[in-house]
Structure formats: C-alpha cells, structure tokens
Design an enzyme around this catalytic site. Sequence first.
Site, PDB file in Angstrom:
ATOM      1  CG  ASP A 225      -2.159   0.921   0.952  1.00 36.67           C
ATOM      2  OD1 ASP A 225      -2.101   1.755   0.022  1.00 36.67           O
ATOM      3  OD2 ASP A 225      -3.153   0.817   1.695  1.00 36.67           O
TER       4      ASP A 225
HETATM    5  C1  BGC Z   1      -5.021   3.395   0.129  1.00 37.67           C
HETATM    6  C2  BGC Z   1      -5.143   2.489  -1.083  1.00 37.67           C
HETATM    7  C3  BGC Z   1      -4.952   3.304  -2.338  1.00 37.67           C
HETATM    8  C4  BGC Z   1      -3.605   3.991  -2.265  1.00 37.67           C
HETATM    9  C5  BGC Z   1      -3.283   4.834  -3.471  1.00 37.67           C
HETATM   10  C6  BGC Z   1      -3.754   4.227   0.104  1.00 37.67           C
HETATM   11  O1  BGC Z   1      -3.767   5.190   1.108  1.00 37.67           O
HETATM   12  O2  BGC Z   1      -5.066   2.635   1.309  1.00 37.67           O
HETATM   13  O3  BGC Z   1      -6.387   1.854  -1.096  1.00 37.67           O
HETATM   14  O4  BGC Z   1      -5.069   2.496  -3.477  1.00 37.67           O
HETATM   15  O5  BGC Z   1      -3.582   4.847  -1.137  1.00 37.67           O
HETATM   16  O6  BGC Z   1      -4.058   5.976  -3.503  1.00 37.67           O
END
Ligand code: BGC
Length: 698
Positions: A225
């Site tokens: 993530d």
């Molecule tokens: C989120 C993800 C997301 C990523 C990119 C993160 O903070 O948990 O779900 O895809 O950011 O924006």
Amino acid sequence: MTDHVTALLDELDLEEKVSLVHGAIDPAGTATGYLPGVERLDIPPLRLVDGPVGVRIPGRKATAFPASLALAASFDPSLGREQGAAMGREANAHDQDVLLGPGTNIVRVPHCGRNFEYFSEDPVHSLSFARAVVEGIQSEDVLACVKHYVANNQETNRTTVDVAVDERTLRELYLPAFRAAVDAGVGSVMAAYNAVDGTPMSEHERLLRGVLKDEWGFDGFVTSDWFGTEDAVRSATGGLDVEMPGISGEAFAALVGMDDGENDQSGESDGGMPDMANIARFEANLAAAIEAGDVPRERLDDMVARVLTGMKRIGRLDGERPEGSLDAPAHRTLAERIAVRGTVLLANDGVLPLDDDADVALVGSNVDTAILGGGGSSEVTPFVRSSPADGVTERADGDVTVAHGLPPIADPSFFDATTSEDGETAASDDRSIDDAVEAARGADTAVVFVRDRATEARDRPDLRLPGEQDDLIEAVAEATDRTVVVINSSGPVELPWREEVGAIIENWYPGQAHGDAIASVLYGDSDPGGRLPVTFAAESAYPTATTARFPGEGGVVKYTEGRLVGYRHFEATEHEAVYPFGHGRSYAAFAYRDAEQVDGSTVRVTVENTSSRAGREVVQAYVRSTGAGRADEPRRELAGFASVRVPAGESVAVDIDLHKQAFVRYGDDGWRNSEGPFVVDVARSATDRRLSVDLRRE
Ligand code: BGC
C-alpha cells in the site's frame, strides 16, 4: 513464465530490474502508481490507478459508480462483473493498466471509514463480488489489484495497528474473498498497512509467500500500500514484489491534489495517514541487498517476472492496449442501474411508492448534492451528476419544494481538513428546521435526505447521523404523517426515529446517478432491489463494542469474537439487530413454496409474486449443521443467494448454488468438511426464514 518474459529477464541488468519493482514519477501525471518500463528492451511503463468505484485521476473525469457496498447490496454479482468491465474500459481510455480495486475486506467494525469501499460482513457474499469484479476488470485487459490483504478492517491506526487473530478465523472469514480473487486470476494484490500477529503485512512471509503464493498459487505481483514499505530486505524476502509509490510524499501530494497541511512529512505516522517518509526503500537499498546476498538474486528475478507476466497477459509487452471508452451511454445507464439495484427499502407502511402527482417537500442539508462516495483514494470526478432535487423535480408531476432545514454537511476528506468536527460547514444561510417543518406541512409527503460522513484514514466517531439530522427528522415526522427518510451512508447508522416515520430507504453512496436512481425508486418506476450486506443495530450491540476489539489497546486489536462477526454474532448472542443482514423490502409481495435439493450443491425454490406489480426478490440460502456444534461455531452461514425479477402474479423457480466455503472448517490439520447433517434455510434475510431443506451431501 512465457518465453518472452524469460528472454527479457536474461537481458535486464540489476539496475533495470530494480527499476521495475518500485514506483517513480509518472511523466503524464495521471497514474497513482507508476513503473517506468525499460525503453531499451521495449518494456512499456505500467500505470496503476485508483480505485474501486471508478477511475480516479485528479483533474480528469470518469464514471462515478455507486459505492462497493451499494453494489454488494444488489446481491447480484453479475452487476459487479458489468461494473468491473466498464471500469476496465475507462481505465484503458485513460491509458492506465492496473485498477487498484476491488477492496474486499470484511465489514467487521460498523464504524470503519472505508466500509463503503468493501462488500459485506459475510465471506461468501464478499467472495462472490470480489470474483465478479476481478473478472470484469480483467476481461478488458486491465489488471485488477485486490486490496487490502489482509485484516485491514479499521482505519484508526491503520498503518500501525497489530491484528491478533486466530488462524481459523483468518481462514474462514477474512481470507476467502482474496482466495476467490486469486482463483479468478487476479493480476495483483495490495498488501495492507496493518500488521497481523506482530508482522506488517508488507513483509508477512507466512501470509504473502506461504499462503498467497505457495498455497494458493498466486502468480501475479504483490504491491505495497502507498508508503507502506518500511524495510527493503524484510519486504522483499517476505514476499512483497513492488514498492509504491516510490516517490516523495511531496510529489505524491501534488499528484493527487492533497492539501499540504494534511501531508505529514515528519516521519511520524498519525495512525490513519501513512508515514510519507516511507519511500524508496527498494530504490535505495535493494541492489545493495542483492549484492550483499541479503536478498537472493532469484527473488528479484521472481519479483520482476511477476510484473512482466502481468504486462504480458494484458498485451502491454506486445504493445497492445484496447482503446477503451469513457463516459459511454452504457456506463451512465449502468451506474444508475446499480444505484437502483443496491437501494434497500428498510421499512414502508404504504407511504411509498409516491403518487405521480403528489406534492413533495424535499428536506435535508444535501438534497441538492449527488453523494458520490466517501473520502479518500476512491473519490471520482464524474462527467455528469444528478442530485436528489434534480432527479425528483424531473420525475414529479406534483409540486416539489426544497427546504434544507440544516446547513450543508461537507463531504469528508483526508485531502481537506477545513470542515468542523461534525461536518457542518459554518451556517452559510438562514436554513432552519422550522422552514423544513413548514414545507412538510404544505406538501402531501415529506422526503428527508440524511447522510453520514465517512472517509479513508478515519473511522466514524459513532453511528449517529452527524449534526442535527435526527432532530430534523423528528420535527418533520411530528408535523406530517407522511414522512420518508432516505439515508446516504457508508454503513449502518442508528435510527432513533424509525417508529415515527412512514418509510426508510438505505441508499448508501449512490454515485453520479444519485438523483435519477432515487427518484425511480421513490415513484416505483423501479423496485428497490437491494438487501442489507451489513447488519443494522445499536452501536453497543455489535461484537466490536469493547476497546480491546476496537480500536484496540496498546497498539493491538484482538479479534476475540472469532467468526462471530455480523449476523453470526447476532444469532449466537442475546443482542438484537434492528434490521438484519439480508433484509430489504420490495413493493411487491412474495410467497415461497416447493424448496428442494437439485444436486449436491443446488437448492431450488419456487417464488410467487402474489401482488399486482412486478418486483425483485433476493432469495437467500443459509446452511446450518444439526450435528453437535461447538459454542463458538456460527449457527447458520450464508451459502448462496439469487436476485430475481418476478412479474406480477407469476411464479419462478429459483436455483441457488451453495458455495463450498459454507461447508468447510479450518483446523490444526487444515481444511476439512464440517460435520452434518445439514439443513438449508431458504430465507428473505438472516432472520426471516421461509422454508427448510434437509441436505444430502453427495
Ligand atoms: C489506500 C489504497 C490506495 C492507495 C493509493 C492508500 O492510502 O489505502 O487503497 O489504493 O492509497 O491511492
């Protein structure tokens, strides 16, 4: 591995290989995550983009589909497949290669700020939608990225919290939807921010390498993530394949339009926001770690091969990309159809559907706002949007009066911290509850729209409607005996006024077609096709109502409720649901007869529409063992479901496939069949059971 990928691996040098496993700045400025490719070898860039409810590119537009929870409320995975395919086409039209969705974490905590991005409190229900959405996205030669693996069930301290969960619960409740995505051939998996049993998911060797890759045979790539990689060696050896975003917090904030004030670069996480100092772990350290022998060369080759294999699968390595399509008429209609099909009629004393020529008072702080979604990385900017006021005004033959009653409630956003705690923006005009009451008195029916505020990175503080919305409903309900309440929320809310109103609709976050879809349901042009994918109950009745279980103590959250989550908890304890899982009403009426087993895994029932209007019924099959059970066993589990349209006065035979997940248990020696004999309850909700079938297992 294809010959093409093997040949490329032979050609790539160490530096090039490392460049294929960590993010960089996208020169086009559109991708949420970007791998630059290697020009010398004709390896094109790979663009990853948010997210589960439409393509999110700041400054660009795309179809804003209903929240995933609304999709799941349709109990019709074929709609998930259609939505996935439409999002795939839009990703292609925006030159993107990987869509960062679906999100398929189990709704464990009713407060969770991202519940609207997930499907359900039940594993069979979740996995059915996870599989369908993955298949849909990938049918358009775009890779899906199922997230957030695993046990990411709250936003409070999401980047640091350690989940203490027993193996059986993990296997039976939290892992099945990910497994289904892998079985559907998902190209990518996103590791969650949280830790499980002491180890951050981005470096969890047992769950990444062991379960996901070795046991399930996942051959795609695991991405971190965003800003979720803390250590290059531990992550690479643990099974992480790609680090994202790989660029500085400042560059990322500029890309996604984040408010600088929210972008904490101090190196300390505030719990909900990731620590943006976590960057470039692979860029800075991976090559040296390979040379020092801390990460085997074969591991890097495997990481690169997984990325290249994904690119090969969708044709990118051969220079192919479908043209895609954006904002197509079919996408607009689909967004509306899903919003209708996910709308849940919780209660109705006959006030709905509205008469065509009824005079309607539209009340509520946000009646002139289409609720597109919750805050965070799933926010999409649509080409078109219709608010409740737009939709109802267009549909109504009678007079429509708008009286907000309360100041607007601002959309919550972790990108913008300018709203007050309860979300009401400073009173901008002379809106008052008295005006709303007066409008309600002057109309035949008052329709009150209320909403919650939910966002990624924060959990809801409680399950109450923010601001004075409960007071508004009560005042209107007292003034007129024809009050309809429409709730736009991310999950369960408390409804203290529910006995005082004529009808209640749970309308979730419906996306761009909000107004058109709700007008269609209010006037009965469409039957409300949705049923609850989450139990509605008083806050204190949920299994997570202790601090140890939510939000945790000393950095640890204990899943000691085990598998008794959602309706399983309400069935096994003295706590009562207000509206159970699976609940929802049609404008038609149905009778059930002739339930029978067709084969080892199918049950058939005849559903008769006993009313004079066509309607949609969601038939549910819950399995229970009549053998000696353990006290902590769920008593009854959803095994299958089917959504069917039944014309007025007609009967249809409905086949329900029973999923094997509801018939197995995980123990010390792995999976085994649970002990029968089994009975399948054919039901309209987890508590409204109509017929039973004794099951023969073949
Ligand atoms: C989120 C993800 C997301 C990523 C990119 C993160 O903070 O948990 O779900 O895809 O950011 O924006």
